[in-house]
Design a protein around this motif. Structure first.
Motif, PDB file in Angstrom:
ATOM      1  N   ARG A  19      38.776   8.218  73.438  1.00 35.68           N
ATOM      2  CA  ARG A  19      39.119   7.647  74.753  1.00 35.68           C
ATOM      3  C   ARG A  19      40.601   7.833  75.087  1.00 35.68           C
ATOM      4  N   TYR A  20      41.420   8.033  74.063  1.00 32.42           N
ATOM      5  CA  TYR A  20      42.866   8.108  74.247  1.00 32.42           C
ATOM      6  C   TYR A  20      43.415   9.509  74.026  1.00 32.42           C
ATOM      7  N   ARG A  21      42.520  10.486  73.982  1.00 34.59           N
ATOM      8  CA  ARG A  21      42.935  11.840  73.619  1.00 34.59           C
ATOM      9  C   ARG A  21      42.332  12.862  74.575  1.00 34.59           C
ATOM     10  N   ARG A  22      43.141  13.786  75.038  1.00 30.06           N
ATOM     11  CA  ARG A  22      42.645  14.882  75.860  1.00 30.06           C
ATOM     12  C   ARG A  22      41.911  15.877  74.969  1.00 30.06           C
ATOM     13  N   GLY A  23      40.773  16.358  75.424  1.00 28.14           N
ATOM     14  CA  GLY A  23      40.022  17.304  74.635  1.00 28.14           C
ATOM     15  C   GLY A  23      38.891  16.644  73.869  1.00 28.14           C
ATOM     16  N   SER A  24      38.435  17.288  72.800  1.00 27.24           N
ATOM     17  CA  SER A  24      37.255  16.827  72.061  1.00 27.24           C
ATOM     18  C   SER A  24      37.538  16.753  70.570  1.00 27.24           C
ATOM     19  N   ILE A  25      36.882  15.785  69.925  1.00 27.92           N
ATOM     20  CA  ILE A  25      36.880  15.675  68.474  1.00 27.92           C
ATOM     21  C   ILE A  25      35.421  15.758  68.042  1.00 27.92           C
ATOM     22  N   LEU A  26      35.091  16.741  67.216  1.00 28.70           N
ATOM     23  CA  LEU A  26      33.716  16.926  66.773  1.00 28.70           C
ATOM     24  C   LEU A  26      33.609  16.665  65.278  1.00 28.70           C
ATOM     25  N   ILE A  27      32.490  16.057  64.868  1.00 28.82           N
ATOM     26  CA  ILE A  27      32.185  15.892  63.454  1.00 28.82           C
ATOM     27  C   ILE A  27      31.131  16.939  63.111  1.00 28.82           C
TER      28      ILE A  27
END
Length: 321
Positions: free
Chosen positions: A268-276
């Motif tokens: 929610r606080y980061r531009r872009g994506s974090i994938l697992i």
């Protein structure tokens, strides 16, 4: 449990080189000389081999390709892709174009902000004072509209999260409309978070009345919290005072929470994506307080305490493996 070092500048450079070779080798006009250069680069160090193999593996990962496929491409980019007939496989080119398109999408002002009185971007927090003396602090990626009348004060939380410090006025109740509920107060301090599937209301001090759509109201006091959906209203639960509105102090607190929920919150606080990448990692349990003003540091802290490795493809794409 093994512990990996956070990605450094050298690792980022190697990853960029690996991304270049991954794309270049799939071009129809790749030369024999380039293939030799890649072979030399690939055999040079273990880190080169690991970086390239990781990208090749991620490209086959459903979650990775799904994110890339959902990024809206501009008409010009889509046109360029259609014209590039010299590529036998469009996958790598599409990935690079999609990353560029993602930059355009996340940095341009959101259209839904245009209809709001107050709005914040991703990673931004903003505090405003309303005409009645009440104060509202908007969390990351949130939007609010205000409509005051003689008999009531109405604000609408279109999306996101906000902390309300309401000036008391018995003759003019204060109402917060969100997607699935209406919160009614006279004077108090509370937080409303509106997600697609639910609203969550948490009280810092005072008393509020939360009414789900077409359902019976619930009365909340200090340190009470409730989550409501379109179908039902949850039970009132007690929350530690220090955990309510932790984001106001720049942190997020978790107590034995699955990693996938932690990553969703940091996202929610980061531009872009974090994938697992691996499903097995999603259920790793996480406890602790993490810095949401610097999500890179939060991710590094997770890497230092969990058996995971971070792969930073660009500032806009981090994969956890």
């Amino acid at each position: 449990m093994t512990e990996s070092k956070p990605a450094n500048t050298n690792e980022d450079a190697i990853t960029e080189q690996a991304m270049y070779w991954f794309s270049r080798l799939r071009a129809e006009d790749v030369t024999a000389r380039e293939r030799e250069q890649f072979s030399d680069w690939y055999r040079a160090t273990d880190s080169h081999r690991q970086a390239y193999d990781a990208i090749d593996g991620f490209w086959q990962n459903d979650a990775f390709t799904q994110v890339l496929s959902t990024i809206p491409l501009s008409a010009a980019t889509a046109d360029a892709l259609r014209r590039r007939r010299r590529f036998r496989r469009m996958g790598p080119l599409l990935a690079l174009a999609a990353c560029l398109a993602l930059v355009q999408v996340i940095y341009r002002p959101a259209l839904r902000c245009l209809t709001a009185d107050y709005c914040t971007g991703i990673g931004e927090m903003r505090s405003v004072q309303l005409a009645d003396g009440s104060r509202v602090t908007l969390n990351s990626d949130s939007a609010l509209t205000v409509a005051f009348a003689n008999d009531k004060r109405v604000v609408t939380l279109s999306y996101g999260e906000a902390f309300f410090e309401v000036a008391r006025n018995p003759q003019q109740p204060f109402l917060v409309d969100s997607r699935h509920s209406t919160t009614r107060v006279l004077g108090t301090r509370f937080i409303v978070r509106g997600d697609k599937q639910s609203d969550t209301v948490s009280v810092v001090s005072g008393v509020v009345e939360v009414t789900p759509d077409k359902k019976t109201a619930s009365v909340l006091k200090a340190n009470d919290s409730i989550t409501v959906t379109a179908e039902n209203s949850g039970e009132i639960r007690r929350v530690a005072a220090g955990n309510i509105g932790a984001w106001l102090k720049g942190s997020a607190t978790f107590d034995n929470v699955p990693l996938q929920e932690v990553i969703a919150e940091l996202g929610r606080y980061r531009r872009g994506s974090i994938l697992i990448k691996d499903n097995a990692l999603k259920d790793l349990k996480v406890s602790g307080r993490f810095n949401i003003t610097d999500t890179d540091k939060a991710l590094d802290a997770l890497q230092q305490t969990l058996p995971i490795k971070l792969y930073r493809f660009t500032p806009l794409l981090v994969v956890i493996g």
